[in-house]
Design a protein around this motif. Structure first.
Motif, PDB file in Angstrom:
ATOM      1  N   GLY A 199       0.789  -1.219   0.000  1.00  0.00           N
ATOM      2  CA  GLY A 199       0.000   0.000   0.000  1.00  0.00           C
ATOM      3  C   GLY A 199       0.820   1.267   0.000  1.00  0.00           C
ATOM      4  O   GLY A 199       0.263   2.367  -0.129  1.00  0.00           O
ATOM      5  N   TYR A 200       2.142   1.150   0.130  1.00  0.00           N
ATOM      6  CA  TYR A 200       2.981   2.345   0.219  1.00  0.00           C
ATOM      7  C   TYR A 200       2.876   3.208  -1.039  1.00  0.00           C
ATOM      8  O   TYR A 200       2.940   4.439  -0.972  1.00  0.00           O
ATOM      9  N   LEU A 201       2.703   2.550  -2.191  1.00  0.00           N
ATOM     10  CA  LEU A 201       2.551   3.272  -3.457  1.00  0.00           C
ATOM     11  C   LEU A 201       1.100   3.243  -3.919  1.00  0.00           C
ATOM     12  O   LEU A 201       0.819   3.265  -5.123  1.00  0.00           O
ATOM     13  N   GLY A 202       0.182   3.209  -2.971  1.00  0.00           N
ATOM     14  CA  GLY A 202      -1.231   3.123  -3.316  1.00  0.00           C
ATOM     15  C   GLY A 202      -1.715   4.240  -4.224  1.00  0.00           C
ATOM     16  O   GLY A 202      -2.662   4.049  -4.989  1.00  0.00           O
ATOM     17  N   ALA A 203      -1.081   5.395  -4.153  1.00  0.00           N
ATOM     18  CA  ALA A 203      -1.478   6.501  -5.023  1.00  0.00           C
ATOM     19  C   ALA A 203      -1.281   6.165  -6.494  1.00  0.00           C
ATOM     20  O   ALA A 203      -1.888   6.805  -7.372  1.00  0.00           O
ATOM     21  N   ASN A 204      -0.437   5.172  -6.790  1.00  0.00           N
ATOM     22  CA  ASN A 204      -0.203   4.768  -8.176  1.00  0.00           C
ATOM     23  C   ASN A 204      -1.345   3.931  -8.742  1.00  0.00           C
ATOM     24  O   ASN A 204      -1.398   3.702  -9.953  1.00  0.00           O
ATOM     25  N   ALA A 205      -2.217   3.435  -7.880  1.00  0.00           N
ATOM     26  CA  ALA A 205      -3.312   2.578  -8.336  1.00  0.00           C
ATOM     27  C   ALA A 205      -4.430   3.445  -8.897  1.00  0.00           C
ATOM     28  O   ALA A 205      -5.072   4.209  -8.177  1.00  0.00           O
ATOM     29  N   ASP A 264     -10.934  -1.119 -10.206  1.00  0.00           N
ATOM     30  CA  ASP A 264     -12.143  -1.739 -10.753  1.00  0.00           C
ATOM     31  C   ASP A 264     -11.875  -3.163 -11.211  1.00  0.00           C
ATOM     32  O   ASP A 264     -12.766  -4.016 -11.159  1.00  0.00           O
ATOM     33  N   ASP A 265     -10.663  -3.409 -11.682  1.00  0.00           N
ATOM     34  CA  ASP A 265     -10.305  -4.720 -12.212  1.00  0.00           C
ATOM     35  C   ASP A 265      -9.697  -5.648 -11.162  1.00  0.00           C
ATOM     36  O   ASP A 265      -9.207  -6.731 -11.491  1.00  0.00           O
ATOM     37  N   THR A 266      -9.705  -5.241  -9.908  1.00  0.00           N
ATOM     38  CA  THR A 266      -9.129  -6.037  -8.823  1.00  0.00           C
ATOM     39  C   THR A 266     -10.257  -6.570  -7.936  1.00  0.00           C
ATOM     40  O   THR A 266     -11.076  -5.808  -7.440  1.00  0.00           O
ATOM     41  N   ASP A 267     -10.272  -7.891  -7.742  1.00  0.00           N
ATOM     42  CA  ASP A 267     -11.294  -8.516  -6.893  1.00  0.00           C
ATOM     43  C   ASP A 267     -10.876  -8.588  -5.429  1.00  0.00           C
ATOM     44  O   ASP A 267     -11.730  -8.551  -4.547  1.00  0.00           O
ATOM     45  N   LEU A 268      -9.583  -8.727  -5.180  1.00  0.00           N
ATOM     46  CA  LEU A 268      -9.090  -8.926  -3.820  1.00  0.00           C
ATOM     47  C   LEU A 268      -7.769  -8.192  -3.655  1.00  0.00           C
ATOM     48  O   LEU A 268      -6.901  -8.253  -4.537  1.00  0.00           O
ATOM     49  N   ILE A 269      -7.616  -7.513  -2.529  1.00  0.00           N
ATOM     50  CA  ILE A 269      -6.345  -6.884  -2.180  1.00  0.00           C
ATOM     51  C   ILE A 269      -5.814  -7.540  -0.914  1.00  0.00           C
ATOM     52  O   ILE A 269      -6.527  -7.638   0.089  1.00  0.00           O
ATOM     53  N   LEU A 270      -4.586  -8.011  -0.980  1.00  0.00           N
ATOM     54  CA  LEU A 270      -3.861  -8.476   0.195  1.00  0.00           C
ATOM     55  C   LEU A 270      -3.010  -7.297   0.655  1.00  0.00           C
ATOM     56  O   LEU A 270      -1.993  -6.989   0.034  1.00  0.00           O
ATOM     57  N   LEU A 271      -3.448  -6.625   1.710  1.00  0.00           N
ATOM     58  CA  LEU A 271      -2.759  -5.419   2.171  1.00  0.00           C
ATOM     59  C   LEU A 271      -1.853  -5.767   3.339  1.00  0.00           C
ATOM     60  O   LEU A 271      -2.322  -6.190   4.400  1.00  0.00           O
ATOM     61  N   LEU A 316      -1.763   3.261   5.412  1.00  0.00           N
ATOM     62  CA  LEU A 316      -3.033   3.487   6.077  1.00  0.00           C
ATOM     63  C   LEU A 316      -4.006   4.217   5.155  1.00  0.00           C
ATOM     64  O   LEU A 316      -5.200   3.895   5.111  1.00  0.00           O
ATOM     65  N   ALA A 317      -3.506   5.184   4.416  1.00  0.00           N
ATOM     66  CA  ALA A 317      -4.359   5.942   3.504  1.00  0.00           C
ATOM     67  C   ALA A 317      -4.917   5.048   2.400  1.00  0.00           C
ATOM     68  O   ALA A 317      -6.083   5.191   1.995  1.00  0.00           O
ATOM     69  N   PHE A 318      -4.113   4.130   1.906  1.00  0.00           N
ATOM     70  CA  PHE A 318      -4.575   3.232   0.847  1.00  0.00           C
ATOM     71  C   PHE A 318      -5.697   2.332   1.354  1.00  0.00           C
ATOM     72  O   PHE A 318      -6.714   2.146   0.668  1.00  0.00           O
TER      73      PHE A 318
END
Length: 305
Positions: A160-166, A172-179, A201-203
């Protein structure tokens, strides 16, 4: 790009729990994707352009595993490059993007097509991991979009550190996130990763809030338990409180918490990559410690393993 890229072996006959990829990756021989683009034919400028558009990425290795990195049987593709410098990283050979192999997104999707039947039968799919996937957001987005068009379950494993890049389309194309929430205390996070906690945390908050107005990926939280580093009860409480706050933002934003015990499986990779490994004397957590930490999450009403 290799003709044998992601040349997947037989599916394991029993559930496997692997936290590090085996050294299966692209060979040095490069071929062409189904759209005719060939890595070997690209000069440096063209390669950089292809990486910018997401047609080309840097892949470290892959696995086909069951009950790891998401539900069902999954093709996990490990991308190279990571902004974090985790002391306990079990894949230090993925930290530098240059250590990967150039791979076409279309070739990865070609392999996904071959295993659609397996994914349907096991309710599995593709997981993008690393390294840090969001170091290569355009490449990741192309693969996730292509997999979704096939009806394949998609998963993103990220700090999640680079979450701003998502981008919104990528999510929309992601079903599951392992954070991976590596610590709840900013000082501890900085000590074990060399970076700041807040972007992670922000992500997580972004994903939870996204579900209030539209599609949001399911979230599983992962927490690596390292004795002497992340096991302090106050630190664990901070992580557990954060996870609960995501479910306060949106019920069932987080459906699962995984407490992953530290191990020494990646130790040899540190010396192989010329890096100093500082945790050689750290022992894996005892079963009692693991259970104590899991109970701290369960006390917040979180489904925890």
């Amino acid at each position: 790009m290799a003709a044998t890229l992601l040349g997947i072996p037989a599916i394991p006959s029993s559930d496997t729990h692997l936290e590090a990829p085996e050294s299966r990756g692209p060979s040095r021989r490069e071929g062409a994707g189904t759209d005719g683009l060939a890595v070997a034919d690209l000069d440096r400028t063209s390669r950089l352009r292809a990486m910018h558009t997401g047609e080309l990425g840097s892949v470290h290795s892959w696995e086909l595993v069951t009950a790891v990195d998401g539900p069902g049987t999954r093709m996990t593709v490990f991308l190279s490059g990571c902004p974090l410098q985790c002391l306990y990283c079990h894949n230090p050979d993925t930290m530098q993007m240059r250590n990967g192999e150039p791979v076409l997104a279309e070739e990865v999707l070609h392999r996904v097509r071959r295993y659609q039947g397996v994914f349907r039968a096991t309710r599995g799919g593709i997981t993008l991991s690393g390294g840090e996937v969001l170091m290569q957001p355009a490449f990741a987005a192309r693969i996730l979009r292509g997999a979704k068009e096939m009806g394949v379950h998609t998963c993103l494993d990220t700090s999640g550190y680079l979450g701003a890049n998502a981008t919104e389309q990528l999510l929309d194309d992601t079903d599951l996130i392992l954070l991976d929430v590596k610590s709840g205390d900013p000082d501890t996070y900085r000590a074990v990763t060399g970076r700041e906690l807040e972007p992670t945390l922000a992500f997580g908050r972004r994903i939870a809030e996204r579900g209030l107005t539209g599609h949001a990926p399911e979230m599983w939280i992962r927490f690596v338990l390292v004795p002497g580093y992340t096991d302090d009860p106050a630190n664990v409480d901070l992580v557990a409180d954060y996870v609960r706050s995501l479910n306060d933002l949106r019920p069932n934003a987080v459906t699962r918490v995984e407490v992953l015990p530290f191990h020494q499986m990646g130790r040899d990779k540190w010396s192989a990559t010329g890096r100093e490994y500082l945790l050689g004397d750290v022992q894996p957590p005892t079963p009692a410690l693991v259970e104590r930490v899991r109970e701290q999450f369960r006390a917040r009403g979180l489904t925890t393993y």
